[in-house]
Design an enzyme around this catalytic site. Structure first.
Site, short mmCIF file in Angstrom:
data_model
loop_
_atom_site.label_atom_id
_atom_site.label_comp_id
_atom_site.label_asym_id
_atom_site.label_seq_id
_atom_site.Cartn_x
_atom_site.Cartn_y
_atom_site.Cartn_z
N ASP A 256 0.83 -1.21 0.00
CA ASP A 256 0.00 0.00 0.00
C ASP A 256 0.86 1.26 0.00
OD1 ASP A 256 -2.35 -1.52 0.05
OD2 ASP A 256 -2.38 -1.60 2.23
N SER A 284 9.93 -0.08 0.80
CA SER A 284 11.05 -0.49 1.65
C SER A 284 11.00 0.21 3.00
CB SER A 284 12.38 -0.16 0.95
OG SER A 284 12.50 -0.85 -0.27
#
Length: 310
Positions: A256, A284
């Site tokens: 998301d 990340s």
């Protein structure tokens, strides 16, 4: 900047907790739960807000859990347009086990959406200004057929909205059959299902993504490759972005966050390479956190700067 909206048909109130170890039968002593908003489109809107942008979240709410969900979003300054429903908004549970570092995600079925409730959500969509970006993300709840989902997408496109679809299975395939989707983000397994063949070699993934582009189903395909980052394809370019080595605490919210970051760059009319780099950076950044937390602006920017230099 282009206006951004998100639509979540199966929102949730997420609770996250920790326990020393997990085993059957006995009482598992947990830490005080942390409550956060949940659901694909809602998390996309939150990620965009955390990154300094703005996106209005459209979703159904029911009962005390639904009201709590709205209150949490208001605290985070996420604009909300909600539709009241008969059924209570679901509540999910995320458990981190200290001894093993494992994550357990208990995901409940979405609250049933009745036809009149879905129609009210569609009415909100058809009042979004033409030219806006609309992210439709997450699963289809009980009560929403594939035909109704397709009708909603067609109504949005007729309104002149640019659609980003982050779903899977039949819902994703049905959306692509309509065509002219701005962006989809399948993983390698989902992409394999879309083209109905195994994707073994790196060239297989690129060719499959380009096949979707050439067919007119989507303008951009970003294939999520886990630790290998992502492969982005449009009509003219193909870019792979590999993230820096980072110790992952949790992958919850990474997808998301990635979609939110890419949507923000699309709204800024960024090129494909910038868009996917920023998306990988945000995804990340989300993995640095435990539980259900999304990306932070500072961590995303640091990783993005690294990717720009390598």
């Amino acid at each position: 900047m282009v206006n951004i909206y998100t639509l979540t048909l199966a929102p949730s109130l997420d609770s996250a907790t920790q326990t020393p170890q997990i085993y059957p039968e006995g009482k598992l002593r947990c830490t005080s739960p942390i409550f956060e908003p949940g659901g694909g489109g809602i998390n996309v809107a939150r990620a965009i807000t955390f990154l300094g942008g703005q996106a209005t979240a459209i979703f159904p709410i029911g009962g005390a859990t639904g009201r709590h969900l709205v209150e949490l979003l208001q605290t985070e300054h996420v604009p909300v347009e909600s539709v009241d429903t008969q059924e209570w908004t679901r509540q999910n549970l995320h458990v981190h086990v200290d001894a093993s570092g494992e994550q357990y995600r208990f995901v409940m079925p979405g609250a049933t959406l009745h036809q009149d409730e879905l129609q009210k959500l569609q009415d909100k969509v058809t009042h979004i200004p033409a030219g806006s970006l609309l992210v439709i993300s997450g699963s289809l709840p009980p009560g929403v057929s594939l035909e109704a989902f397709v009708a909603l997408i067609k109504a949005a496109q007729q309104q002149g909205l640019r659609l980003i679809i982050d779903s899977s299975g039949d819902a994703l395939a049905a959306a692509l059959e309509i065509g002219h989707i701005e962006l989809v983000k399948p993983n390698q397994k989902e992409l394999s299902a879309l083209v109905q063949r195994e994707l073994v070699q790196p060239d297989d993934v690129r060719n499959a993504a380009q096949e979707i582009i050439r067919s007119g189903k989507a303008h951009r395909v970003v294939v999520s490759l886990g630790a290998q980052g992502a492969l982005a394809v449009n009509a003219n370019n193909c870019v792979q972005v590999v993230p820096p080595p980072i110790k992952s605490q949790s992958t919850v919210g990474a997808g998301d966050s990635m979609v939110g970051a890419m949507t923000l760059k699309l709204a800024e009319n960024a090129d494909l390479k910038t868009m996917v780099r920023y998306g990988v950076a945000a995804g990340s950044a989300a993995t640095i956190n435990q539980g259900t937390r999304l990306c932070s602006r500072d961590n995303t920017q640091k990783i993005f700067d690294y990717l720009q230099q390598h």
